[in-house]
Design a protein around this motif. Structure first.
Motif, PDB file in Angstrom:
ATOM      1  N   ARG A  26       0.881  -1.171   0.000  1.00 24.42           N
ATOM      2  CA  ARG A  26       0.000   0.000   0.000  1.00 24.42           C
ATOM      3  C   ARG A  26       0.914   1.214   0.000  1.00 24.42           C
ATOM      4  N   LEU A  27       0.600   2.201  -0.818  1.00 22.16           N
ATOM      5  CA  LEU A  27       1.492   3.352  -0.899  1.00 22.16           C
ATOM      6  C   LEU A  27       0.717   4.656  -0.992  1.00 22.16           C
ATOM      7  N   THR A  28       1.396   5.723  -0.610  1.00 21.57           N
ATOM      8  CA  THR A  28       0.883   7.082  -0.773  1.00 21.57           C
ATOM      9  C   THR A  28       1.995   7.906  -1.409  1.00 21.57           C
ATOM     10  N   ALA A  29       1.668   8.576  -2.500  1.00 22.63           N
ATOM     11  CA  ALA A  29       2.627   9.431  -3.195  1.00 22.63           C
ATOM     12  C   ALA A  29       2.218  10.887  -2.988  1.00 22.63           C
ATOM     13  N   HIS A  30       3.194  11.732  -2.693  1.00 24.75           N
ATOM     14  CA  HIS A  30       2.979  13.175  -2.527  1.00 24.75           C
ATOM     15  C   HIS A  30       3.871  13.887  -3.534  1.00 24.75           C
ATOM     16  N   GLY A  31       3.369  14.905  -4.175  1.00 17.23           N
ATOM     17  CA  GLY A  31       4.187  15.636  -5.130  1.00 17.23           C
ATOM     18  C   GLY A  31       3.510  16.911  -5.592  1.00 17.23           C
ATOM     19  N   VAL A  32       4.137  17.543  -6.580  1.00 17.78           N
ATOM     20  CA  VAL A  32       3.619  18.767  -7.189  1.00 17.78           C
ATOM     21  C   VAL A  32       3.589  18.544  -8.696  1.00 17.78           C
ATOM     22  N   HIS A  33       2.490  18.885  -9.317  1.00 16.59           N
ATOM     23  CA  HIS A  33       2.310  18.708 -10.764  1.00 16.59           C
ATOM     24  C   HIS A  33       3.076  19.805 -11.507  1.00 16.59           C
ATOM     25  N   GLN A  34       4.356  19.549 -11.789  1.00 20.48           N
ATOM     26  CA  GLN A  34       5.232  20.557 -12.387  1.00 20.48           C
ATOM     27  C   GLN A  34       5.416  20.425 -13.889  1.00 20.48           C
ATOM     28  N   ALA A  35       5.062  19.281 -14.453  1.00 23.88           N
ATOM     29  CA  ALA A  35       5.242  19.087 -15.896  1.00 23.88           C
ATOM     30  C   ALA A  35       3.937  18.559 -16.486  1.00 23.88           C
ATOM     31  N   LEU A  37       1.196  16.340 -18.211  1.00 27.73           N
ATOM     32  CA  LEU A  37       0.816  14.938 -18.354  1.00 27.73           C
ATOM     33  C   LEU A  37       0.045  14.848 -19.655  1.00 27.73           C
ATOM     34  N   PRO A  38      -0.115  13.681 -20.263  1.00 29.68           N
ATOM     35  CA  PRO A  38      -0.858  13.604 -21.525  1.00 29.68           C
ATOM     36  C   PRO A  38      -2.245  14.244 -21.411  1.00 29.68           C
ATOM     37  N   GLY A  39      -2.437  15.332 -22.130  1.00 26.36           N
ATOM     38  CA  GLY A  39      -3.714  16.041 -22.143  1.00 26.36           C
ATOM     39  C   GLY A  39      -3.963  16.944 -20.947  1.00 26.36           C
ATOM     40  N   ILE A  40      -2.998  17.045 -20.019  1.00 20.57           N
ATOM     41  CA  ILE A  40      -3.184  17.872 -18.820  1.00 20.57           C
ATOM     42  C   ILE A  40      -1.951  18.760 -18.637  1.00 20.57           C
ATOM     43  N   PRO A  41      -2.064  20.061 -18.957  1.00 25.39           N
ATOM     44  CA  PRO A  41      -0.925  20.957 -18.745  1.00 25.39           C
ATOM     45  C   PRO A  41      -0.580  21.066 -17.258  1.00 25.39           C
ATOM     46  N   ALA A  42       0.665  21.358 -16.966  1.00 24.96           N
ATOM     47  CA  ALA A  42       1.122  21.508 -15.579  1.00 24.96           C
ATOM     48  C   ALA A  42       0.254  22.528 -14.851  1.00 24.96           C
ATOM     49  N   THR A  43      -0.135  22.188 -13.603  1.00 26.05           N
ATOM     50  CA  THR A  43      -1.003  23.069 -12.824  1.00 26.05           C
ATOM     51  C   THR A  43      -0.297  23.667 -11.612  1.00 26.05           C
ATOM     52  N   GLY A  44       0.810  23.100 -11.213  1.00 21.80           N
ATOM     53  CA  GLY A  44       1.488  23.541  -9.992  1.00 21.80           C
ATOM     54  C   GLY A  44       0.789  23.055  -8.728  1.00 21.80           C
ATOM     55  N   ALA A  45      -0.259  22.248  -8.876  1.00 23.30           N
ATOM     56  CA  ALA A  45      -1.039  21.768  -7.726  1.00 23.30           C
ATOM     57  C   ALA A  45      -0.255  20.743  -6.912  1.00 23.30           C
ATOM     58  N   LYS A  69      -5.006   2.429  -8.284  1.00 25.98           N
ATOM     59  CA  LYS A  69      -4.667   3.732  -7.701  1.00 25.98           C
ATOM     60  C   LYS A  69      -5.881   4.642  -7.774  1.00 25.98           C
ATOM     61  N   ASP A  70      -5.878   5.677  -6.954  1.00 27.42           N
ATOM     62  CA  ASP A  70      -7.002   6.611  -6.874  1.00 27.42           C
ATOM     63  C   ASP A  70      -6.903   7.641  -7.999  1.00 27.42           C
ATOM     64  N   VAL A  71      -7.240   7.213  -9.199  1.00 28.16           N
ATOM     65  CA  VAL A  71      -7.151   8.101 -10.366  1.00 28.16           C
ATOM     66  C   VAL A  71      -8.207   9.196 -10.282  1.00 28.16           C
ATOM     67  N   LEU A  72      -9.408   8.877  -9.797  1.00 35.76           N
ATOM     68  CA  LEU A  72     -10.453   9.895  -9.664  1.00 35.76           C
ATOM     69  C   LEU A  72      -9.980  11.026  -8.749  1.00 35.76           C
ATOM     70  N   GLY A  73      -9.477  10.673  -7.574  1.00 34.87           N
ATOM     71  CA  GLY A  73      -8.974  11.697  -6.650  1.00 34.87           C
ATOM     72  C   GLY A  73      -7.833  12.508  -7.255  1.00 34.87           C
ATOM     73  N   PHE A  74      -6.960  11.827  -8.006  1.00 27.90           N
ATOM     74  CA  PHE A  74      -5.832  12.488  -8.671  1.00 27.90           C
ATOM     75  C   PHE A  74      -6.341  13.525  -9.666  1.00 27.90           C
ATOM     76  N   LEU A  75      -7.299  13.129 -10.513  1.00 30.32           N
ATOM     77  CA  LEU A  75      -7.839  14.053 -11.514  1.00 30.32           C
ATOM     78  C   LEU A  75      -8.637  15.184 -10.876  1.00 30.32           C
ATOM     79  N   GLN A  76      -9.299  14.923  -9.746  1.00 28.60           N
ATOM     80  CA  GLN A  76      -9.999  15.985  -9.028  1.00 28.60           C
ATOM     81  C   GLN A  76      -9.001  16.999  -8.472  1.00 28.60           C
ATOM     82  N   GLN A  77      -7.880  16.533  -7.951  1.00 26.04           N
ATOM     83  CA  GLN A  77      -6.869  17.447  -7.412  1.00 26.04           C
ATOM     84  C   GLN A  77      -6.271  18.332  -8.507  1.00 26.04           C
ATOM     85  N   LEU A  78      -6.229  17.822  -9.747  1.00 24.57           N
ATOM     86  CA  LEU A  78      -5.716  18.601 -10.877  1.00 24.57           C
ATOM     87  C   LEU A  78      -6.777  19.525 -11.471  1.00 24.57           C
ATOM     88  N   GLY A  79      -8.033  19.366 -11.033  1.00 25.65           N
ATOM     89  CA  GLY A  79      -9.112  20.192 -11.567  1.00 25.65           C
ATOM     90  C   GLY A  79      -9.669  19.690 -12.888  1.00 25.65           C
TER      91      GLY A  79
END
Length: 85
Positions: A26-35, A37-45, A69-79
């Motif tokens: 089980r894992l938890t990843a923490h980071g900042v969206h700096q670059a 992703l396919p179809g998602i410009p960097a948000t700095g979130a 993985k929690d893709v729904l939560g990930f995409l919600q955090q990116l807006g």
């Protein structure tokens, strides 16, 4: 765990075989969206995403892997998807 198995084996002599061996991570990843992703410009979130990985081991080697993985939560955090809570 070893004690529990030993107790059972001693109480029930016979043949005992390991049919499958599975490792769970089980894992938890923490980071900042700096670059981008396919179809998602960097948000700095700032992001947090959880996941679970299951490995089936056969003859001491990795035989299969399943992950979730929690893709729904990930995409919600990116807006990308609105958080309707």
């Amino acid at each position: 765990m070893k004690q529990a198995f030993r107790l059972f084996w001693e109480a029930t002599p016979g043949t005992h075989s390991v049919e499958d061996q599975i490792a769970v991570t089980r894992l938890t990843a923490h980071g900042v969206h700096q670059a981008d992703l396919p179809g998602i410009p960097a948000t700095g979130a700032k992001l947090t995403m959880t996941g679970t990985v299951i490995h089936r081991i056969e003859n001491g080697r990795l035989a299969e892997k399943w992950s979730d993985k929690d893709v729904l939560g990930f995409l919600q955090q990116l807006g990308v998807i609105p958080d309707l809570r």
